[in-house]
Design a protein around this motif. Structure first.
Motif: not given
Length: 137
Positions: A79-101
């Motif tokens: 979470l320290e390297i996520v390029r989003r404001p610290k006020t962003t709720p965790i559930h909003e990160l779900e749409r940006y997650m991609r599986c590399k494989d």
């Protein structure tokens, strides 16, 4: 002059109150993150409402565990390297997650992921991935 400064008179009590407030914020953030983890692991969601990135970092939860629905692998995201404001709720990160494989296999960004839980450490042999409910193996 023989008068004491305001810092001499009130400084210690102000500093102690600020220290107690910081400790109370840290405890509140920890309890919010634990409640969200129990809701996600025990009830399998919903992810909303969730603590913010700043709350999770303040409570000591530095990683977010994510499960790919395509290949059923668990990954941790720092979470320290996520390029989003610290006020962003965790559930909003779900749409940006991609599986590399899965993305390499399909040839396009594969975005089917599910948030599992907040973690203090990365997934390793001594600290395996979280189970969703007590009956899952």
């Amino acid at each position: 002059m023989g008068t004491k400064s305001r810092d001499k008179i009130y400084g210690t009590s102000v500093r102690m109150a600020a220290h107690r407030a910081a400790a109370a914020r840290k405890e509140a953030d920890r309890l919010a993150c634990e409640a969200w983890n129990k809701r996600m692991l025990g009830l399998r969601g919903p992810a909303q409402p969730s603590p913010t990135i700043g709350d999770a970092l303040n409570a000591g939860y530095c990683y977010l565990e994510v499960r790919c629905l395509g290949c059923d692998t668990h990954q941790t995201v720092a979470l320290e390297i996520v390029r989003r404001p610290k006020t962003t709720p965790i559930h909003e990160l779900e749409r940006y997650m991609r599986c590399k494989d899965c993305s390499e296999l399909r040839g396009y960004p594969y975005k089917r992921s599910h948030l599992v839980a907040l973690r203090r450490t990365k997934i390793s042999a001594s600290d395996p991935a979280s189970t969703w409910w007590p009956g899952e193996r």
